[in-house]
Design a protein around this motif. Structure first.
Motif, PDB file in Angstrom:
ATOM      1  N   UNK A 175       1.309  61.257  45.213  1.00  0.00           N
ATOM      2  CA  UNK A 175       1.626  60.113  44.367  1.00  0.00           C
ATOM      3  C   UNK A 175       0.502  59.087  44.382  1.00  0.00           C
ATOM      4  N   UNK A 267       9.993  45.345  29.594  1.00  0.00           N
ATOM      5  CA  UNK A 267      11.155  45.539  30.464  1.00  0.00           C
ATOM      6  C   UNK A 267      11.747  44.256  31.019  1.00  0.00           C
TER       7      UNK A 267
ATOM      8  N   UNK B  40      15.778  39.674  44.284  1.00  0.00           N
ATOM      9  CA  UNK B  40      15.273  40.986  43.855  1.00  0.00           C
ATOM     10  C   UNK B  40      15.480  42.044  44.927  1.00  0.00           C
ATOM     11  N   UNK B  42      17.766  42.136  47.209  1.00  0.00           N
ATOM     12  CA  UNK B  42      19.189  42.449  47.275  1.00  0.00           C
ATOM     13  C   UNK B  42      19.610  43.319  46.084  1.00  0.00           C
ATOM     14  N   UNK B 112      16.324  46.318  26.233  1.00  0.00           N
ATOM     15  CA  UNK B 112      15.487  46.992  27.239  1.00  0.00           C
ATOM     16  C   UNK B 112      16.149  48.305  27.637  1.00  0.00           C
ATOM     17  N   UNK B 114      15.906  50.565  29.840  1.00  0.00           N
ATOM     18  CA  UNK B 114      16.377  50.909  31.193  1.00  0.00           C
ATOM     19  C   UNK B 114      17.642  50.136  31.551  1.00  0.00           C
ATOM     20  N   UNK B 164      12.661  54.187  35.434  1.00  0.00           N
ATOM     21  CA  UNK B 164      12.158  53.324  34.359  1.00  0.00           C
ATOM     22  C   UNK B 164      11.994  51.881  34.808  1.00  0.00           C
ATOM     23  N   UNK B 166      10.830  50.800  37.706  1.00  0.00           N
ATOM     24  CA  UNK B 166       9.679  50.537  38.573  1.00  0.00           C
ATOM     25  C   UNK B 166       8.378  50.585  37.769  1.00  0.00           C
ATOM     26  N   UNK B 167       7.347  49.925  38.299  1.00  0.00           N
ATOM     27  CA  UNK B 167       6.081  49.855  37.574  1.00  0.00           C
ATOM     28  C   UNK B 167       5.326  51.161  37.653  1.00  0.00           C
ATOM     29  N   UNK B 168       5.341  51.799  38.812  1.00  0.00           N
ATOM     30  CA  UNK B 168       4.767  53.139  38.921  1.00  0.00           C
ATOM     31  C   UNK B 168       5.783  53.991  39.670  1.00  0.00           C
ATOM     32  N   UNK B 170       6.847  56.118  42.320  1.00  0.00           N
ATOM     33  CA  UNK B 170       6.403  56.512  43.658  1.00  0.00           C
ATOM     34  C   UNK B 170       7.325  57.619  44.171  1.00  0.00           C
ATOM     35  N   UNK B 171       7.105  58.023  45.421  1.00  0.00           N
ATOM     36  CA  UNK B 171       7.866  59.147  45.975  1.00  0.00           C
ATOM     37  C   UNK B 171       9.375  58.914  45.920  1.00  0.00           C
ATOM     38  N   UNK B 174      11.052  59.306  42.497  1.00  0.00           N
ATOM     39  CA  UNK B 174      10.845  60.705  42.125  1.00  0.00           C
ATOM     40  C   UNK B 174      11.817  61.615  42.881  1.00  0.00           C
TER      41      UNK B 174
END
Ligand code: HEM
Lengths: 312, 211
Positions: A175, A267, B40, B42, B112, B114, B164, B166-168, B170-171, B174
């Motif tokens: 990742x 978003x 955020x 929480x 939005x 998501x 959707x 999250x900005x990228x 990650x594990x 995924x």
């Protein structure tokens, strides 16, 4: 928005507690924070008060150094402070090259000799939170002047260091969050604007690794991701350079990235923001986000005639 | 042999333990011990636990089929915990994050994707939560099973909403997304797998008996 340029920085905030270890720990989750190399923060800097003060309260040293976006060290807000201990910000050089008559490599001593000043700026993250940070640094224009940009230079491109041995997020794993090196850019007039600084410190001390040691860009009227950290190279170019977040998601992050409450991120809304450390759990007051993060009087004219909805 | 009271008591224990993350983090947040952006953190935590309980609920059947672990009596508790966590996540978003700014909330849900997906999941969860009792199971008969197939859509929607948000990717998002797909993909494979297992059992049984 009041932007008072007259208040000496010493009057802005009672900074009495910022290096008090107990106060420092109280703001963070115990164990992780106690591992922070406080000693690394210790070298204090010589500086004078600079212009563009604000009478807003400074964010605490604890918040500024434990709530960070620096994906090279992980995507969590505490990751940069927890995972950056092995990064070595000294010795360091920045090469400034491209369309200039005098390409130059600066080392840290060269930069520290550039008359450091304190700039207390609001920092507005694209994620709708903000802080007030007392940076120590110098206008970027000072080193641009030294290298003498050619007439053909229209943009300035910046590049972050790549050192997978020291920077866990850059080690090729499954990742990879972003493409490294992290790159950013400004138009030459934005880069030469007196608000734009290279910072080498904050709270009177050299930068900690998680804040982009040893030298980073600060452009207070733009979203925080424009403030590229741990810079090794600055190149003057003719065409608009690539920028990391725009490469990642061009419909979400633009090249200009001027703080603009009227243009939502797809978003979330950019109309309001949370000031980190202010309020709390119940009714953490949302503030109205200001156009150009409150620096419109100084910078709005840079964008005369541009449609800031399409050039977000 | 377990005592008779252990059955119901163990289910209440699951509820009790299941609410600990929410209570603990609420306490940390309310007492100012969550660093940075407490709301955020929480909100994120409640969302992640909602997804965990959704995945756990859907893991009960494959665990029994494939590993012989029978957690069936906890399934209702796990599903209802998922529902309560989504509801708390939604309440946190409405009250603490958006501070009941209804126009802004409406815009978020409509505009939005998501958040639209998250909201759809909550709406779908409502009938499931309301029918998670013996009376409704008896009343609805076979329709109960069809209705509760909505859970597959909800877990996929929840996992998609997370990736959707999250900005990228990650594990962690995924992983949750992969688990959601595997757990849903197992359903159409279930009867072939069970048949194959039964055949094999019968075959071994018949060869042993012939010896
Ligand atoms: C099955 C239902 C749901 C699940 C499993 C779920 C799960 C999650 C998760 C895991 C996150 C964390 C993303 C992150 O790391 O930032 C998240 C974020 C979020 N969720 Fe949900 N959610 C659900 C329903 C909803 C609903 C009904 C709403 C509101 C209408 C909602 C609004 C949000 C928002 C606004 C965020 C982003 C928070 C931020 O800004 O970081 N979710 N959700």
């Amino acid at each position: 928005m009041r932007i008072s340029t007259s208040i000496p920085s010493s009057e802005i905030t009672p900074e009495k507690f910022y290096f008090n270890r107990r106060a420092f720990l109280a703001g963070s989750l115990g164990a992780a924070a106690s591992l922070l190399p406080l000693s690394a923060a210790a070298s204090s800097l010589d500086y004078k008060p600079g212009p563009y003060g604000t009478d807003e309260a400074w964010s605490t040293f604890a918040d500024i150094t434990t709530y960070n976006n620096f994906y090279e060290f992980g995507t969590g807000k505490a990751d940069p402070s927890n995972n950056s201990a092995n990064f070595k910000p000294t010795p360091w050089t920045i090469s400034v090259d491209g369309l200039v008559s005098k390409p130059t490599t600066f080392d840290l001593d060269d930069l520290m000799a550039l008359e450091l000043e304190e700039r207390v700026y609001r920092m507005r993250c694209v994620e709708a939170w903000s802080m007030v940070i007392p940076w120590i640094g110098f206008p970027l224009s000072r080193i641009l002047d030294k290298v003498e940009p050619l007439g053909s230079a229209k943009y300035v491109a910046f590049e972050t260091v790549v050192r997978p041995e020291e920077i866990p997020g850059q080690r090729g794993r499954l990742f990879q969050t972003l493409d490294w090196p992290y790159v950013e850019g400004l138009r030459l007039d934005e880069a030469c604007h007196p608000l734009t600084i290279l910072a080498t410190g904050l709270y009177g001390r050299t930068l900690l690794n998680q804040n982009g040691a040893p030298v980073r860009l600060v452009v207070p009227w733009k979203y925080g991701f424009k403030g590229i950290k741990s810079i090794v190279r600055i190149t003057l170019v003719e065409n608009q350079p690539e920028t990391t977040w725009r490469n990642m998601a061009p419909q979400e992050y633009g090249f200009f990235a001027n703080v603009n409450p009227a243009v939502d991120h797809p978003r979330w809304s950019q109309a309001t923001e949370i000031r980190i450390g202010e309020g709390g759990f119940f009714g953490a007051a949302r503030r109205e986000t200001l156009p150009f993060n409150g620096y419109g009087d100084e910078v709005a004219s840079l964008y005369d005639g541009m449609d800031l909805r399409s050039f977000y | 042999m377990q005592p008779r009271w252990w059955g119901p008591a163990s289910i209440w224990l699951v509820y009790g333990v299941g609410f600990i993350p929410a209570i603990w983090y609420f306490w940390l947040g309310a007492s100012g011990q969550l660093p940075g952006n407490a709301v955020k953190i929480f909100e994120h935590l409640l969302g992640v636990w909602a997804l965990r309980f959704l995945l756990a609920t859907l893991a009960v059947t494959p665990l029994r089929d494939l590993a012989g672990i029978n957690l069936l009596r906890f399934r209702r508790a796990l599903g209802l915990l998922a529902f309560w966590y989504v509801l708390m996540h939604f309440a946190t978003y409405m009250l603490l994050d958006q501070q009941l700014n209804l126009p802004e909330i409406g815009k978020d849900i409509a505009k939005r994707p998501f958040i639209t997906i998250g909201m759809a999941c909550l709406v779908f969860l409502l009938p499931l939560a309301l029918t998670s009792n013996n009376w409704a199971i008896r009343r609805l008969g076979p329709r109960w099973r069809s209705l509760h197939k909505l859970a597959y859509l909800i877990v996929l929607g929840g996992a998609l909403h997370y990736t959707m948000a999250v900005k990228v990717v990650t594990a962690e998002p995924f992983l949750y997304f992969t688990l959601a797909i595997l757990l849903v993909a197992y359903r159409p494979l279930r009867s072939p797998i069970l048949n194959w297992k039964k055949d094999r059992r019968l075959k071994t049984a018949s060869t042993t008996s012939r010896q």
